[in-house]
Scaffold this active site. Structure first.
Site, PDB file in Angstrom:
ATOM      1  N   ASP A  32       0.760  -1.273   0.164  1.00  0.00           N
ATOM      2  CA  ASP A  32       0.113  -0.027  -0.165  1.00  0.00           C
ATOM      3  C   ASP A  32       0.908   1.210   0.079  1.00  0.00           C
ATOM      4  O   ASP A  32       0.518   2.329  -0.411  1.00  0.00           O
ATOM      5  CB  ASP A  32      -1.050  -0.047   1.062  1.00  0.00           C
ATOM      6  CG  ASP A  32      -0.602  -0.083   2.529  1.00  0.00           C
ATOM      7  OD1 ASP A  32       0.828  -0.594   2.669  1.00  0.00           O
ATOM      8  OD2 ASP A  32      -1.248   0.153   3.464  1.00  0.00           O
TER       9      ASP A  32
HETATM   10  C1  LAN Z   1       3.805  -0.600  10.101  1.00  0.00           C
HETATM   11  C2  LAN Z   1       3.967   0.893   9.525  1.00  0.00           C
HETATM   12  C3  LAN Z   1       3.186   0.975   8.433  1.00  0.00           C
HETATM   13  C4  LAN Z   1       1.885   0.196   7.914  1.00  0.00           C
HETATM   14  C5  LAN Z   1       0.848   0.468   6.824  1.00  0.00           C
HETATM   15  C6  LAN Z   1       1.600   1.050   5.587  1.00  0.00           C
HETATM   16  C7  LAN Z   1       0.086   1.894   7.427  1.00  0.00           C
HETATM   17  C8  LAN Z   1      -0.034  -0.402   6.626  1.00  0.00           C
HETATM   18  O1  LAN Z   1      -0.963  -0.128   5.789  1.00  0.00           O
HETATM   19  C9  LAN Z   1       0.533  -1.925   6.322  1.00  0.00           C
HETATM   20  C10 LAN Z   1       1.692  -2.331   7.309  1.00  0.00           C
HETATM   21  C11 LAN Z   1       2.635  -1.337   7.720  1.00  0.00           C
HETATM   22  C12 LAN Z   1       3.783  -1.425   6.672  1.00  0.00           C
HETATM   23  C13 LAN Z   1       3.318  -1.572   9.303  1.00  0.00           C
HETATM   24  C14 LAN Z   1       3.787  -2.996   9.678  1.00  0.00           C
HETATM   25  C15 LAN Z   1       3.792  -3.275  10.953  1.00  0.00           C
HETATM   26  C16 LAN Z   1       5.140  -2.194  11.536  1.00  0.00           C
HETATM   27  C17 LAN Z   1       6.003  -2.276  10.254  1.00  0.00           C
HETATM   28  C18 LAN Z   1       4.366  -0.845  11.330  1.00  0.00           C
HETATM   29  C19 LAN Z   1       3.066  -0.781  12.169  1.00  0.00           C
HETATM   30  C20 LAN Z   1       5.526   0.028  11.867  1.00  0.00           C
HETATM   31  C21 LAN Z   1       5.970  -0.769  13.072  1.00  0.00           C
HETATM   32  C22 LAN Z   1       5.656  -2.126  12.814  1.00  0.00           C
HETATM   33  C23 LAN Z   1       6.547  -3.470  13.262  1.00  0.00           C
HETATM   34  C24 LAN Z   1       6.125  -4.821  13.233  1.00  0.00           C
HETATM   35  C25 LAN Z   1       7.037  -3.038  14.822  1.00  0.00           C
HETATM   36  C26 LAN Z   1       7.962  -3.883  15.345  1.00  0.00           C
HETATM   37  C27 LAN Z   1       7.203  -4.909  16.160  1.00  0.00           C
HETATM   38  C28 LAN Z   1       7.257  -6.278  16.027  1.00  0.00           C
HETATM   39  C29 LAN Z   1       6.170  -7.039  16.570  1.00  0.00           C
HETATM   40  C30 LAN Z   1       8.227  -6.937  15.127  1.00  0.00           C
END
Ligand code: LAN
Length: 753
Positions: free
Chosen positions: A475
């Site tokens: 996305d």
């Molecule tokens: C994110 C940030 C962005 C987010 C969007 C683009 C908003 C979403 O539409 C798709 C998933 C995504 C890319 C996403 C996935 C999970 C992330 C990377 C995070 C929320 C930012 C931090 C998180 C990550 C998993 C944090 C570390 C924790 C763990 C459990 C490994």
């Protein structure tokens, strides 16, 4: 008006190509020299910090990103001096004025490289990981940083003495023990009253043996927990044949990239040497004598305040076998597995310029690389240099961001928000700068090792943060593409992203569609949902595979619809099919009450906006039965109307995400209000009064400079952990006001700007 406290001025945000680094009293703008003065902090500086980074969490645990914002505004804010279009209707004029004021303020927060930086904190289990990496590798942060981290950790202590998993959460064993240990590693005395209180919380809740498995892992690395009390991570699974449905290459990339270095540490049973601090901590965090703990019995012990998911019987069986395997493990096979893991870790480091996919594997990879190559190795030094990419300073102290930033995501949204009405063209330089960043962030090459390490092909895609992080997201690619198209259409720039690159982005989006018609996050869904039965984390749900999501699907469908308009001849048949299947997926996700559940922000208002936006854009173009689309849109609008608050706004709390039911906030929230308004306007909702009431909330909450207040936390991941999106409080009100101007203010002069 915008207060900048003296202690805040000591911290400057340096940025370069999206990279964000906070420097203490920097001598220059050279981002590579940001540590020059960090150790020469004086006692007066420290006292000033203590005064200026006081933060009262009881009012609102969310900081307002004032250290960055107020300094940027002080340096760059100017009243708008261009010509403001005039409407004959005074109410319409108020909306126009608010929009221009909102964009004008927001423009001054943009960096020279074109992106909008911002606080991306929230989770409380990240900084401890980094501090443990720094401790075990004997690579301490400079004093200035350590002082600021202490302030942050204390600022987020709950009244009961504990800490939550995230800044808004109630105290948990995971949150409390991790922050407690962090503060001790940072040199806080155990007799500090705040720590005494924390210890009481830990002990009355059963002691650190009940910390969830990720906490057990960190404690084991610190030699504060015996590895025998940790379920085997069975490193040999990396040697499984790839066709096996449980091979970890099929896991969600975040899960894969976290359990990978964890498995290395487990295989090596890495543990810090015993010393006075470690011996003392062993006494501080347990309810019983450390030496008397029956470790194997603790493997599945989890404090009830932490439990979010319960281990399945399948997982218990698997643990039984893998734990027993540890007793007879074959040394040769273990070495082979460990060598493979190390090779994989090196590849991830190189592919991401040592930033890594996220904050958790940044910390754990650092530990592995230190263990494998030593503190003086180039690899380790490159890692430690990237720790700073994750640190953020706000008025609540220094925190670790949940990613190396949300640069591309925010910049793409901001550009689209501004350009939705002609009024965005009053800020041509801002738009041109965002475009430069969007252009820079598009991924242009593949890594030589991408196929070997299971990476999805990515030429033409966009990442969430920076090109150096370089993990493509479905996305984010869609948002990058939509933003690029909107900017091209505005005519404000000479297109640097040529047709070939646009088409590469389309190809990536098409390649990301799952067989269920939806789109997931970073990769295709690579295994079936039953793999979730092996989820070993007691605190997160749905982490094992990359699932299709409403929001990701809607973003991809919207960008493909826009491509159909702009490049009608490009892969038209394929794109039409993709859109229809995507719409079908979105319709299937709609709840009986008309809403959609949001997996990546709070919550139903967020995903409902995405769902309706995609469906209403697709309506009338033959992708689906329009009557079905209309029914879905009407149900969604009815849901929103039902949940409008008395003041005209909307508001949800994070519990919408964790409990999966709409949970109303005490007061309306500008961000939820903006999403609801965007939805109703996308749907062409008939009763304009409903929208006007919402718009009034946005106008009333706007500050004198054109900002909006930071209210509740608005991001989430894995249902249960919340994350800050500091830019959302500007982007979405601006977008809602833009849409209102574009759709309802029919004055020709305004639309012609
Ligand atoms: C994110 C940030 C962005 C987010 C969007 C683009 C908003 C979403 O539409 C798709 C998933 C995504 C890319 C996403 C996935 C999970 C992330 C990377 C995070 C929320 C930012 C931090 C998180 C990550 C998993 C944090 C570390 C924790 C763990 C459990 C490994």
């Amino acid at each position: 008006m915008l207060n900048v406290k003296p202690g805040w001025k000591n911290w400057q945000l340096l940025t370069e190509k999206g990279r964000q680094i906070w420097a203490f009293k920097p001598g220059s703008n050279n981002i590579n020299e940001h540590l020059q003065n960090a150790d020469s902090i004086t006692d007066e500086d420290i006292a000033q910090f203590a005064e200026d980074f006081q933060f009262d969490k009881s009012g609102n645990p969310n900081s307002g990103d004032k250290v960055f914002r107020n300094q940027a505004a002080e340096a760059k804010f100017q009243q708008f001096t261009g010509q403001i279009p005039q409407s004959k209707n005074p109410d319409e004029q108020k909306v126009i004025d608010a929009l221009i004021k909102g964009m004008n303020y927001y423009a001054c927060l943009q960096c020279e490289d074109g992106h909008w930086p911002g606080d991306y904190g929230g989770p409380l289990f990240l900084l401890p990981g980094l501090l443990i990496a720094a401790y075990i590798s004997d690579t301490p942060f400079p004093k200035a940083h350590r002082e600021m981290m202490k302030l942050y950790l204390f600022n987020h202590q709950n009244k009961d003495g504990g800490w939550g998993m995230h800044i808004e959460g109630e105290s948990t064993m995971f949150g409390t023990v991790m922050q407690y240990v962090s503060l001790r590693l940072l040199g806080v005395d155990k007799d500090d009253q705040r720590l005494t209180k924390a210890r009481t919380w830990i002990k009355t809740n059963g002691g650190a043996t009940g910390i969830p498995s990720w906490g057990k892992f960190y404690l084991a690395v610190l030699n504060l927990y015996d590895w025998q009390g940790f379920n085997s991570l069975f490193p040999e699974m990396w040697l499984f044949p790839k066709w096996l449905p449980v091979h970890p290459w099929r896991y969600w990339c975040h899960t894969r990239m976290v359990y990978l270095p964890m498995a290395y540490c487990y295989a090596q049973r890495i543990k810090a040497p015993e010393n006075e601090l470690i011996l003392s901590l062993r006494e501080e965090i347990y309810s019983e004598d450390f030496a008397s703990i029956d470790w194997p019995k603790q493997r599945n012990a989890v404090c009830e305040k932490d439990c979010y998911t319960t281990p399945s019987p399948v997982l218990k069986w698997m643990n039984f076998f893998t734990n027993n395997y540890e007793k007879f493990r074959c040394a040769w096979l273990r070495k082979k597995a460990t060598d493979y893991i190390l090779k994989y870790l090196n590849a991830e480091d190189e592919q991401t310029s040592y930033i890594n996919i996220g904050p958790v594997n940044q910390a754990i990879n650092s530990i592995c690389i230190w263990h494998a190559y030593g503190k003086d190795s180039t690899q380790f030094k490159k890692h430690a240099a990237r720790w700073y990419d994750y640190l953020w300073v706000a008025e609540d102290g220094m925190k670790m961001n949940g990613y190396n930033g949300s640069q591309l995501w925010d910049t793409a949204f901001a550009s689209r928000a501004m350009l939705e009405s002609g009024l965005g063209k009053l800020f041509p330089e801002t738009v041109a700068k965002s475009y430069r960043f969007i252009e820079l962030a598009q991924i242009k090459a593949e890594h030589p090792t991408h196929a070997e390490f299971f990476r999805h092909p990515m030429i033409g895609s966009w990442p969430f943060s920076t090109p150096e992080n370089g993990w493509p997201v479905a996305d984010c690619t869609a948002e990058g593409l939509s933003a690029a198209l909107a900017i091209h259409h505005s005519g404000l720039v000479e297109p640097a992203i040529d047709e070939q690159r646009i088409k590469q982005a389309v190809d990536v989006i098409l390649s990301y569609q799952n067989t269920d018609g939806g789109w997931a996050t970073y990769e295709l869904t690579r295994a079936s949902k039953w793999l979730e039965k092996l989820n070993p984390s007691e605190v997160f749900a749905d982490i094992m595979i990359d699932y299709s999501w409403t929001e990701c699907t809607a973003a991809c469908v919207i960008s493909l619809l826009e491509i159909q308009d702009t490049y009608p001849d490009y892969k038209s048949g394929e794109i039409r099919k993709a859109i229809s299947a995507g719409i079908n997926f979105i319709l299937e996700q709609q709840k009986p009450d008309g809403s959609w559940y949001g997996g990546w922000a709070v919550c139903f208002t967020y995903a409902t906006w995405f769902g309706v936006e995609a469906i209403s854009k697709a309506k009338g173009k033959g992708y689906y039965d329009d009557a079905v689309l209309m029914t879905s849109i009407n149900k969604a609008c009815a849901f929103l109307v039902d949940n409008q608050k008395a003041d005209g706004g909307w508001g949800e709390t994070f519990e919408s995400c964790s409990k999966l039911v709409y949970t109303e906030a005490a007061t309306s929230q500008v961000i939820n209000t903006a999403w609801a308004l965007l939805t109703l306007m996308a749907a062409d909702f008939g009763d304009k009064k409903i929208m006007e009431a919402g718009i009034k909330v946005l106008l009333n909450r706007q500050t004198d400079t054109g900002d909006w207040p930071q209210e509740n936390i608005s991001g989430v991941f894995n249902y249960n952990c919340m994350i800050t999106y500091a830019n959302y409080r500007n982007i979405f009100p601006i977008w809602a006001l833009s849409r209102y101007c574009n759709r309802y203010i029919k004055d020709k002069k305004i639309n012609a700007v």
